[in-house]
Design an enzyme around this catalytic site. Structure first.
Site, PDB file in Angstrom:
ATOM      1  CG  HIS A  93     -11.843 -20.163  -1.431  1.00  0.00           C
ATOM      2  ND1 HIS A  93     -11.984 -21.162  -0.496  1.00  0.00           N
ATOM      3  CD2 HIS A  93     -13.092 -19.904  -1.890  1.00  0.00           C
ATOM      4  CE1 HIS A  93     -13.264 -21.496  -0.393  1.00  0.00           C
ATOM      5  NE2 HIS A  93     -13.951 -20.739  -1.223  1.00  0.00           N
ATOM      6  CB  SER A 116      14.280  -2.780   5.803  1.00  0.00           C
ATOM      7  OG  SER A 116      15.423  -3.610   5.766  1.00  0.00           O
ATOM      8  CE  LYS A 119      10.831  -5.206   2.954  1.00  0.00           C
ATOM      9  NZ  LYS A 119       9.690  -5.312   3.867  1.00  0.00           N
ATOM     10  CD  GLU A 148       4.584  -5.940  10.509  1.00  0.00           C
ATOM     11  OE1 GLU A 148       5.344  -5.315  11.275  1.00  0.00           O
ATOM     12  OE2 GLU A 148       4.876  -6.211   9.326  1.00  0.00           O
TER      13      GLU A 148
END
Length: 461
Positions: free
Chosen positions: A189, A319, A325, A332
């Site tokens: 969960h 980025s 980053k 993705e």
């Protein structure tokens, strides 16, 4: 021969005459399709065209064996199909997916190009190869197009998707071995749960791919049954007895796949549940890949403000504005492909349900989506494996810290002091920012020795 000084030649079909550019190898029906279906940019997939060439080669051989096709014409057709199979003439197969739902124009496109090449080869002889009378002998678009669909679909699954599944399983096995004893906190969960090893967690991923592979291998066997021999409505009109079986055998010899003639041609022409069934297995694999890719990007989140239990390769800057980053781009990309596969599954299911009377007339869109799913998923799995999974590493320090901080280790106390007291320890630890040990001792529910004996993450896996 056309006048070389003219830009066009005249081709004829049952509707009359039509102009075709001299440098195009197709005939009248292909030209009419180009004029009538200016819809979208999606072409009939190249693998379907090559499957068609294999099929026309096999039918010519069988027709000659049945003594219904002149041996010289058979040789000319075989030579033409062999030339097409090299990939040299793909520009002469320009038709879009959004055409007649039976794929008739694509069947005729193949017939016309083969006839053109065969006639070129036979120039100077008395032979004239006709696209319908000779190349399409004993066939109908209604049984050739679904046959080409199944040939292309099975070959793609076997040559692309199944090998990639096996390679991903190999990488996951290596990760399981490397991290079989590394204890980390479990999560259910999206909340802390009892511990397990990282190797155990990865074993769940591995079994997902193994099960997906099994489902695909099993379901794809149904695609081996071919519609050829059913001709127009499944009765086999204008095809000799045993034609479908003989063509399936010839295709098996040529391609190395165990094709067989569909026992019920009425089913084979009007239903594509075999492709729908197999794509369902592919979609199931995609669903599990969505879970694996999401696990990876969440476990790699951070590096300081997320979970940060694993590190993944830094393949490119993440980025254009935030220096340093690194983003989970492979996850993705894979999850976007999964979304596309899920959409394709809906399209295939809807299209496969449209078998009105003796023919399904959504064939081109079914095979377009099926092959896109196989191709995209194979590519995405390969990219994810090579550019992410191989270089994935555990952050052992972060895993250890999170195990020590977890309140769910209190579960080990439940058999000794009961659920209610264990819950009280966890609640007090959370409310007062204490460790479990500090909370348990403050409540006098256990001794130091009992806590140290009972609450041991390595004994909870």
């Amino acid at each position: 021969m056309p006048d070389t000084h003219q830009q066009y030649r005249i081709e004829k079909d049952s509707l009359g005459e039509i102009k075709v550019e001299n440098d195009k190898f197709w005939g009248a029906q292909t030209e009419r399709s180009l004029a009538n279906f200016k819809i979208g940019t999606e072409k009939i997939p190249a693998s379907v065209i090559l499957a068609f060439a294999q099929l026309k080669r096999a039918t010519a051989i069988v027709n000659e064996q049945n003594k219904t096709l002149d041996p010289q014409i058979k040789e000319a057709i075989v030579a033409a199909t062999d030339a097409i199979l090299t990939g040299e003439y793909m520009e002469h197969f320009p038709l879009v997916t959004w055409q007649t739902g039976s794929g008739t124009q694509s069947n005729m496109n193949m017939n016309e190009v083969i006839a053109h090449l065969a006639n070129q080869q036979s120039e100077g002889t008395k032979l004239t190869i006709h696209p319908n009378d000779h190349v399409n002998m004993s066939q109908s678009s209604n049984d050739t197009f679904p046959t080409a669909m199944n040939i292309a679909a099975y070959d793609a699954v076997i040559s692309e998707l199944i090998p990639e599944c096996k390679k991903m399983i190999e990488v996951l096995e290596e990760k399981i071995e490397a991290y079989q004893n590394l204890v980390k906190i479990g999560r259910t969960h999206l909340q802390d749960a009892t511990p397990l090893t990282f190797g155990q967690e990865i074993s769940g991923w591995k079994t997902m791919i193994e099960r997906g592979l099994h489902f695909i291998e099993t379901s794809s066997q149904s695609i081996l049954e071919l519609a050829i021999g059913g001709t127009a409505v499944g009765t086999g009109l204008n095809a000799p007895a045993g034609f479908g079986e003989a063509v399936a055998n010839e295709l098996s010899l040529a391609m190395g796949h165990p094709f067989k003639s569909a026992p019920n041609k009425f089913y084979a022409l009007t239903s594509h549940s075999d492709l729908s069934y197999t794509h369902g297995a592919i979609r199931s694999l995609a669903s599990d890949l969505m879970k694996i890719a999401n696990d990876v990007r969440w476990l790699a989140s951070g590096p300081r403000s997320g979970i940060g239990e694993i590190t993944i390769p830094a393949n490119e800057p993440g980025s254009s504005i935030m220096p340093g980053k690194i983003n989970p781009t492979q996850s993705e990309a894979l999850t976007m492909v999964v979304a596309q596969v899920m959409g394709n599954d809906v399209t295939i299911n809807v299209a496969a349900s449209q078998g009105n009377f003796e023919l399904n007339v959504y064939k081109p869109v079914i095979i377009l989506n099926f092959l896109q799913s196989v191709n995209l998923l194979s590519d995405a799995m390969r990219s994810f494996r090579l550019n992410c999974l191989v270089g994935l590493e555990a952050n052992e320090a972060a895993m250890g810290t999170l195990v020590e901080r977890s309140l769910m280790l209190v579960t080990a106390l439940s058999p000794h002091i009961g659920y209610e007291k264990s819950a009280t320890i966890a609640k007090k630890a959370l409310a007062e920012n204490l460790s479990l040990r500090e909370s348990a001792l403050a409540l006098n529910f256990v001794t130091e020795a009992e806590f140290d004996l009972w609450v041991d993450a390595t004994k909870m896996i």
